[in-house]
Design a protein around this motif. Structure first.
Motif, PDB file in Angstrom:
ATOM      1  N   ALA A 250     -85.510  24.376   9.588  1.00 41.97           N
ATOM      2  CA  ALA A 250     -85.924  23.373   8.886  1.00 41.97           C
ATOM      3  C   ALA A 250     -83.939  23.215   8.768  1.00 41.97           C
ATOM      4  O   ALA A 250     -83.422  23.653   8.952  1.00 41.97           O
ATOM      5  N   ALA A 251     -83.224  21.853   8.723  1.00 45.08           N
ATOM      6  CA  ALA A 251     -82.741  21.563   8.556  1.00 45.08           C
ATOM      7  C   ALA A 251     -81.166  22.135   8.656  1.00 45.08           C
ATOM      8  O   ALA A 251     -81.478  22.195   7.243  1.00 45.08           O
ATOM      9  N   ASN A 252     -80.495  21.952   8.580  1.00 48.98           N
ATOM     10  CA  ASN A 252     -79.272  22.529   7.365  1.00 48.98           C
ATOM     11  C   ASN A 252     -77.657  21.247   7.568  1.00 48.98           C
ATOM     12  O   ASN A 252     -77.992  20.577   8.959  1.00 48.98           O
ATOM     13  N   THR A 253     -77.043  20.976   6.589  1.00 46.77           N
ATOM     14  CA  THR A 253     -76.904  20.019   6.440  1.00 46.77           C
ATOM     15  C   THR A 253     -75.151  20.820   5.744  1.00 46.77           C
ATOM     16  O   THR A 253     -74.708  21.929   5.001  1.00 46.77           O
ATOM     17  N   PRO A 254     -74.231  20.549   7.281  1.00 49.83           N
ATOM     18  CA  PRO A 254     -73.337  21.238   6.792  1.00 49.83           C
ATOM     19  C   PRO A 254     -71.652  20.980   5.754  1.00 49.83           C
ATOM     20  O   PRO A 254     -72.052  19.135   5.620  1.00 49.83           O
ATOM     21  N   GLN A 255     -70.792  20.234   5.187  1.00 47.81           N
ATOM     22  CA  GLN A 255     -69.978  20.129   4.511  1.00 47.81           C
ATOM     23  C   GLN A 255     -69.071  19.396   5.798  1.00 47.81           C
ATOM     24  O   GLN A 255     -68.463  19.952   6.445  1.00 47.81           O
ATOM     25  N   SER A 256     -68.836  18.375   5.751  1.00 49.23           N
ATOM     26  CA  SER A 256     -68.424  17.388   6.303  1.00 49.23           C
ATOM     27  C   SER A 256     -66.274  17.441   5.569  1.00 49.23           C
ATOM     28  O   SER A 256     -66.341  17.367   4.073  1.00 49.23           O
ATOM     29  N   LEU A 257     -65.374  17.072   6.716  1.00 49.84           N
ATOM     30  CA  LEU A 257     -64.808  17.647   6.171  1.00 49.84           C
ATOM     31  C   LEU A 257     -63.467  16.175   6.874  1.00 49.84           C
ATOM     32  O   LEU A 257     -63.292  15.742   7.851  1.00 49.84           O
ATOM     33  N   THR A 258     -62.379  15.801   5.946  1.00 49.15           N
ATOM     34  CA  THR A 258     -61.095  14.844   6.373  1.00 49.15           C
ATOM     35  C   THR A 258     -60.166  16.020   6.836  1.00 49.15           C
ATOM     36  O   THR A 258     -59.683  16.824   5.792  1.00 49.15           O
ATOM     37  N   VAL A 259     -59.651  16.039   7.402  1.00 51.40           N
ATOM     38  CA  VAL A 259     -58.782  17.021   8.307  1.00 51.40           C
ATOM     39  C   VAL A 259     -57.562  15.880   8.637  1.00 51.40           C
ATOM     40  O   VAL A 259     -57.335  14.780   9.285  1.00 51.40           O
ATOM     41  N   GLU A 260     -56.428  16.746   7.906  1.00 50.73           N
ATOM     42  CA  GLU A 260     -54.794  15.830   8.038  1.00 50.73           C
ATOM     43  C   GLU A 260     -54.263  16.699   8.990  1.00 50.73           C
ATOM     44  O   GLU A 260     -54.154  18.217   8.445  1.00 50.73           O
ATOM     45  N   TYR A 261     -52.999  16.086   9.514  1.00 49.13           N
ATOM     46  CA  TYR A 261     -52.580  17.335  10.404  1.00 49.13           C
ATOM     47  C   TYR A 261     -51.348  16.651  10.820  1.00 49.13           C
ATOM     48  O   TYR A 261     -51.243  15.327  11.130  1.00 49.13           O
ATOM     49  N   GLY A 262     -50.198  17.067  11.313  1.00 47.95           N
ATOM     50  CA  GLY A 262     -48.995  16.371  11.612  1.00 47.95           C
ATOM     51  C   GLY A 262     -47.510  17.032  11.855  1.00 47.95           C
ATOM     52  O   GLY A 262     -47.700  18.657  11.243  1.00 47.95           O
ATOM     53  N   ASP A 263     -46.526  16.774  11.663  1.00 51.48           N
ATOM     54  CA  ASP A 263     -45.561  17.412  11.145  1.00 51.48           C
ATOM     55  C   ASP A 263     -44.698  16.872  10.665  1.00 51.48           C
ATOM     56  O   ASP A 263     -45.007  15.977   9.750  1.00 51.48           O
ATOM     57  N   ASN A 264     -43.682  17.118  10.642  1.00 52.46           N
ATOM     58  CA  ASN A 264     -42.902  16.105   9.494  1.00 52.46           C
ATOM     59  C   ASN A 264     -42.052  14.628   9.769  1.00 52.46           C
ATOM     60  O   ASN A 264     -42.078  13.994   8.702  1.00 52.46           O
ATOM     61  N   THR A 265     -42.574  14.394  10.786  1.00 55.02           N
ATOM     62  CA  THR A 265     -42.560  13.003  11.490  1.00 55.02           C
ATOM     63  C   THR A 265     -43.498  12.007  11.280  1.00 55.02           C
ATOM     64  O   THR A 265     -43.464  11.324  10.846  1.00 55.02           O
TER      65      THR A 265
END
Length: 470
Positions: A250-265
């Motif tokens: 059967a289909a598996n449903t993964p957990q979607s994520l919001t990803v934040e990335y960067g540095d001090n700038t």
């Protein structure tokens, strides 16, 4: 555009796939990302006499790669996004649940029977005098709540959690999070979710209204909507087990994520993050590492959600990683190959791919396809009589059951923090004798292969003291 080796990686679970939310967890490690812009440059306009030199942006996606130490407390983020949507530990049925209405107890039998088809209705809950009390035969660290057709919609949040003291009294604990809060965070029991807490150290079994066990008492600071329906309570044990066992039918449903990335700038963030590949690697005198490849969409400049650095993280290490091999039809993980494994890696292809359809947005990605899953293991083994036996299995193409397990610190009793990879497969490479650090070794490759008796291809199990992902 490529941004490399960013100094901060933060993630959050999306309630609706593709709808950005503020990050809730900071994950130590290195993230790289690339915004994949599909540009159309008409070939007929490239000549020196052409009057136009257009460039048209016709598509967009985001590719990300995370690399860092594997910690027992945070690896679930990548497993939930790459195998299936397990965002809380394995649950058990409580042994009891009661509504304490100003000292009068009502047993909420249909809320701890584990049957989603039954429910209880809390006709009136008055914050000044009422409690919900839940019991188990052993200590637990969280309660999962499944809400029925009438959720709470009034401003009411958990004000305290107390634990039985063994002498008909109550000891104050600490609320870690309430996952049943509404989106605005003002109404508890507004949705399904996990209520996680840190119990008091002196929590003891006690008898409440004639029933003995480990009791937690939950208090709210406001009245509830009339006739709130609760389908079921479930407890998440103090020693928490997270089982990632993908369905193959059967289909598996993964957990979607919001990803934040960067540095001090600058911070950039992407939505609909899904893990497409995972790689776990280890060696002696080194930490176990994890690499996660993700795809997503709609990279945008924003600002970081303010989060504290995580505490209490424990890294899995190569020296405490063990190998077990069993014949198919046997008990997986029952035969350890001692003094054998030196290093290795396990690669998981999750099978998830993005799909695109015409929408109002340039990025178009609006769903997932699920293709074949695969697990591959590469290991260096000390050559001994047991490994010689495995070489004959390689020559015969005999399927075997494998367990690779890395353990951490003791939680309680005989339970340790751990990550366990169980899989069935066959050897597809078995080297001639080699040498590593003065020992005679062989290098092997194992390709995952579904085992009908075990009825699985692979399972990943994490054991820790985390009740739920924030």
């Amino acid at each position: 555009m490529t941004i490399s080796a960013l100094k901060r990686c933060q993630v959050a679970r999306e309630a609706t796939a593709g709808t950005k939310v503020a990050a809730t967890a900071k994950i130590p490690g290195k993230l790289t990302m690339e915004e994949k812009m599909v540009l159309h440059r008409p070939e007929e306009e490239r000549g020196s006499l052409a009057s136009n030199h257009r460039t048209v942006l016709v598509g967009e996606s985001v590719e990300m790669a995370f690399e860092g130490d594997l910690t027992f407390e945070q690896i679930m983020w990548w497993l939930a996004s790459g195998i299936h949507n397990r965002v809380y530990g394995d649950t058990a049925n409580p042994t009891g649940a009661k509504h304490n209405d100003n000292g009068v107890y009502t047993n909420l039998t249909n809320a701890f029977d584990g049957a989603p088809g039954t429910s209880v209705t809390i006709v009136t809950f008055t914050a000044a005098q009422d409690y919900i009390q839940i019991r188990s035969a052993s200590k637990f660290r969280a309660v999962r709540v499944d809400i029925g057709g009438t959720p709470n919609a009034l401003a009411s949040t958990i004000s305290a959690v107390h634990f039985s003291d063994g002498a008909s009294g109550w000891l104050a604990g600490t609320l870690v999070r309430d996952g049943t809060l509404s989106g605005a965070g003002t109404a508890s029991l507004a949705q399904d979710g996990v209520i996680e807490f840190t119990p008091h150290a002196s929590w003891l079994s006690d008898t409440v209204d004639g029933d003995a066990g480990f009791w937690v008492r939950i208090t709210w600071n406001g009245n509830w909507t009339a006739s709130v329906v609760i389908l079921d309570f479930y407890t998440i044990p103090f020693v928490t087990v997270w089982t990632y066992d993908p369905s193959l039918t059967a289909a598996n449903t993964p957990q979607s994520l919001t990803v934040e990335y960067g540095d001090n700038t600058q911070e950039h963030e992407a939505e609909y993050g899904i893990v497409s590949d995972l790689e776990f690697s280890w060696a002696m005198d080194e930490p176990m590492k994890v690499k996660a490849s993700l795809f997503g969409r709609n990279m945008a400049a924003s600002t970081f959600t303010s989060l504290s650095d995580p505490t209490g993280l424990e890294t899995a290490i190569g020296n405490k990683t063990r190998l077990y091999i069993n014949a198919t039809g046997g008990t997986i993980g029952s035969t350890e190959k001692t003094s054998t494994i030196i290093d290795g890696s396990i690669k998981l292809e999750t099978g998830f791919k993005s799909v695109k359809h015409g929408t109002a947005n340039l990025f178009s990605m609006d769903g997932l396809a699920e293709n074949k899953k695969q697990i591959t293991a590469d290991m260096t083994l000390v050559f001994n009589s047991g490994v010689e036996t495995e070489r004959t299995m390689y020559a015969a193409g005999t399927r075997r059951l494998f367990r690779v397990q890395s353990t951490g610190s003791l939680i309680s009793g005989s339970d340790y923090k751990s990550i366990t990879f169980d899989f069935a497969g066959v050897y597809t490479k078995f080297s001639t004798l080699e040498e590593k650090d003065g020992e005679t070794t062989v290098s092997v490759t194992i390709e995952g292969e579904y085992d009908a008796t075990w009825a699985k291809l692979f399972t990943v199990v994490v054991q820790n003291t985390t009740g739920a992902l924030a």
